[in-house]
Design an enzyme around this catalytic site. Structure first.
Site, PDB file in Angstrom:
ATOM      1  N   TYR A 206     -29.459 -21.867 -40.517  1.00  0.00           N
ATOM      2  CA  TYR A 206     -28.470 -20.787 -40.411  1.00  0.00           C
ATOM      3  C   TYR A 206     -28.365 -20.048 -41.749  1.00  0.00           C
ATOM      4  O   TYR A 206     -28.399 -20.670 -42.810  1.00  0.00           O
ATOM      5  CB  TYR A 206     -27.080 -21.345 -40.077  1.00  0.00           C
ATOM      6  CG  TYR A 206     -26.818 -21.718 -38.622  1.00  0.00           C
ATOM      7  CD1 TYR A 206     -27.710 -21.400 -37.600  1.00  0.00           C
ATOM      8  CD2 TYR A 206     -25.649 -22.388 -38.277  1.00  0.00           C
ATOM      9  CE1 TYR A 206     -27.440 -21.750 -36.281  1.00  0.00           C
ATOM     10  CE2 TYR A 206     -25.373 -22.736 -36.961  1.00  0.00           C
ATOM     11  CZ  TYR A 206     -26.266 -22.417 -35.964  1.00  0.00           C
ATOM     12  OH  TYR A 206     -25.992 -22.767 -34.673  1.00  0.00           O
ATOM     13  N   ARG A 219     -30.794 -30.105 -32.288  1.00  0.00           N
ATOM     14  CA  ARG A 219     -30.176 -29.713 -31.008  1.00  0.00           C
ATOM     15  C   ARG A 219     -30.195 -30.847 -29.982  1.00  0.00           C
ATOM     16  O   ARG A 219     -29.376 -30.853 -29.060  1.00  0.00           O
ATOM     17  CB  ARG A 219     -30.880 -28.495 -30.414  1.00  0.00           C
ATOM     18  CG  ARG A 219     -30.805 -27.256 -31.275  1.00  0.00           C
ATOM     19  CD  ARG A 219     -29.415 -26.670 -31.336  1.00  0.00           C
ATOM     20  NE  ARG A 219     -29.368 -25.515 -32.244  1.00  0.00           N
ATOM     21  CZ  ARG A 219     -28.246 -24.974 -32.686  1.00  0.00           C
ATOM     22  NH1 ARG A 219     -27.063 -25.451 -32.299  1.00  0.00           N
ATOM     23  NH2 ARG A 219     -28.277 -23.958 -33.509  1.00  0.00           N
ATOM     24  N   GLU A 325     -17.601 -25.764 -25.779  1.00  0.00           N
ATOM     25  CA  GLU A 325     -18.859 -26.381 -26.219  1.00  0.00           C
ATOM     26  C   GLU A 325     -19.097 -27.588 -25.314  1.00  0.00           C
ATOM     27  O   GLU A 325     -18.142 -28.241 -24.903  1.00  0.00           O
ATOM     28  CB  GLU A 325     -18.699 -26.814 -27.681  1.00  0.00           C
ATOM     29  CG  GLU A 325     -19.914 -27.473 -28.285  1.00  0.00           C
ATOM     30  CD  GLU A 325     -19.723 -27.772 -29.777  1.00  0.00           C
ATOM     31  OE1 GLU A 325     -19.478 -26.828 -30.558  1.00  0.00           O
ATOM     32  OE2 GLU A 325     -19.797 -28.960 -30.137  1.00  0.00           O
TER      33      GLU A 325
HETATM   34  C1  3EB Z   1     -23.540 -24.571 -33.349  1.00  0.00           C
HETATM   35  O1  3EB Z   1     -24.437 -24.605 -32.522  1.00  0.00           O
HETATM   36  C2  3EB Z   1     -22.180 -24.888 -32.817  1.00  0.00           C
HETATM   37  O2  3EB Z   1     -22.028 -29.262 -37.323  1.00  0.00           O
HETATM   38  O3  3EB Z   1     -22.641 -31.120 -36.380  1.00  0.00           O
HETATM   39  C3  3EB Z   1     -22.655 -27.901 -32.570  1.00  0.00           C
HETATM   40  C4  3EB Z   1     -23.119 -29.213 -32.712  1.00  0.00           C
HETATM   41  C5  3EB Z   1     -22.073 -27.269 -33.659  1.00  0.00           C
HETATM   42  C6  3EB Z   1     -23.011 -29.874 -33.937  1.00  0.00           C
HETATM   43  C7  3EB Z   1     -22.356 -29.917 -36.328  1.00  0.00           C
HETATM   44  C8  3EB Z   1     -21.987 -27.948 -34.879  1.00  0.00           C
HETATM   45  C9  3EB Z   1     -22.442 -29.232 -35.028  1.00  0.00           C
HETATM   46  O4  3EB Z   1     -23.716 -24.258 -34.527  1.00  0.00           O
HETATM   47  C10 3EB Z   1     -21.501 -25.875 -33.561  1.00  0.00           C
END
Ligand code: 3EB
Length: 332
Positions: A206, A219, A325
């Protein structure tokens, strides 16, 4: 299925929901841990192998999350950790109260470093799945938002422990209301396989606008076991690339979230060469606003059918513009 080289394989791990009393669930010596939702009298006095999640379940308040194996587990307490393990898999729970005189990110850094060292010393160096909950996750402006500080500390903890990006596990990070930081981790001896979502930028890539350090997670993660395996789907939300879609629009966020879950499971199905399309066997759906329960439940039922076990949990989501989520477990 028993095989002659069973020693070299992982024992199994699975997850189910249960409404049975905690004592009854724990009478089975193959249970790693029971995670109780809500604010039950579970940890006072402490019951070994039972922990509170700190989140309230909106659809079934008395539901418990049960993590089990196919063989007896050993369990104990060491320092700040509750742990339960088989010869190949460990589940560790860390519940801490924050202190006010040390920066939040530094507390998280130390906790992560110590956790990774603890798991390694036990012989389980590879993380498969981590759940993080903390209070006031969206409090603080800009880079000082607590989730961003959490990401900074987590990354630095990984770095100090010498843990590499390619081994980042599936994860979730949610805002709770019990005043504690809870880190639950599943780790293994020999390793697991991590996956990314083809329509999302990997979280560890990111850009800077999301904070001083990008989030350290994959993921999804596949853990191979004697009874074939388990896939952990990370918290999945309404994000394409790196951008939140459909601000303030729960219907729109549901559509993108469901599409993301589909794209993710589809790509894992291909990568693992599975004969059938991978589907979640259990879902945990996090809602920022409890008023959205009915709508979200309808969309989930419409998509996955009404037989799928789902816990709808009231939680703040780590990005302030996300309303919903979902994370999943797939037993292969
Ligand atoms: C995202 O996709 C949404 O910081 O461990 C989802 C799963 C999210 C885990 C983490 C954050 C985390 O960025 C947020």
């Amino acid at each position: 299925m028993p095989t002659d080289n069973a020693q070299s394989q992982n024992s199994s791990i699975g997850c189910k929901f249960s409404l049975d009393p905690v004592e009854q669930i724990l009478a089975d010596n193959r249970v790693f841990v029971v995670i109780a939702y809500g604010n039950g009298p579970y940890v006072n006095p402490p019951i070994p192998r039972c922990v509170e999640s700190g989140l309230v379940c909106l659809n079934q308040p008395d539901i418990k999350e049960v993590w089990y194996s196919d063989r007896p587990v050993e369990y104990g307490i060491e320092g700040d950790y509750y742990w339960a393990r088989t010869e190949s898999i460990i589940l560790a729970v860390l519940q801490i109260s924050e202190v006010s005189d040390i920066e939040f990110s530094q507390q998280i850094e130390l906790q992560y470093k110590n956790l990774l060292e603890f798991l390694k010393s036990q012989g389980y160096p590879r993380l498969a799945r981590v759940w993080n909950t903390m209070t006031d996750i969206n409090q603080g402006a800009g880079d000082l938002e607590r989730y961003k500080q959490f990401c900074k500390g987590r990354y630095q903890g990984f770095e100090r422990a010498g843990y590499e990006t390619q081994h980042f596990p599936a994860a979730s990070a949610l805002g709770s209301r019990n005043g504690k930081v809870v880190i639950n981790a599943i780790a293994c001896r020999t390793g697991c396989t991590h996956f990314e979502n083809p329509q999302q930028l990997s979280a560890y890539c990111y850009p800077r606008e999301y904070g001083p350090q990008s989030p350290s997670f994959a993921r999804a993660t596949f853990l191979e076991t004697t009874d074939s395996g388990i896939v952990f789907l990370s918290g999945t939300a309404s994000i394409i690339g790196h951008e939140t879609q459909n601000h303030g629009d729960i219907e729109g966020q549901m559509s993108v979230m469901l599409d993301n879950l589909g794209k993710l499971t589809e790509s894992i199905t291909g990568a693992l060469k599975l004969e059938r399309q991978l589907k979640p066997d259990l879902l945990k759906v996090y809602l920022r606003n409890s008023d959205d329960l009915e709508l979200v439940q309808q969309r989930i039922r419409g998509h996955f059918g009404s037989q799928l076990p789902v816990a709808y949990l009231h939680a703040d989501i780590c990005r302030a513009d996300l309303l919903v989520e979902a994370e999943g477990i797939c037993h292969l």
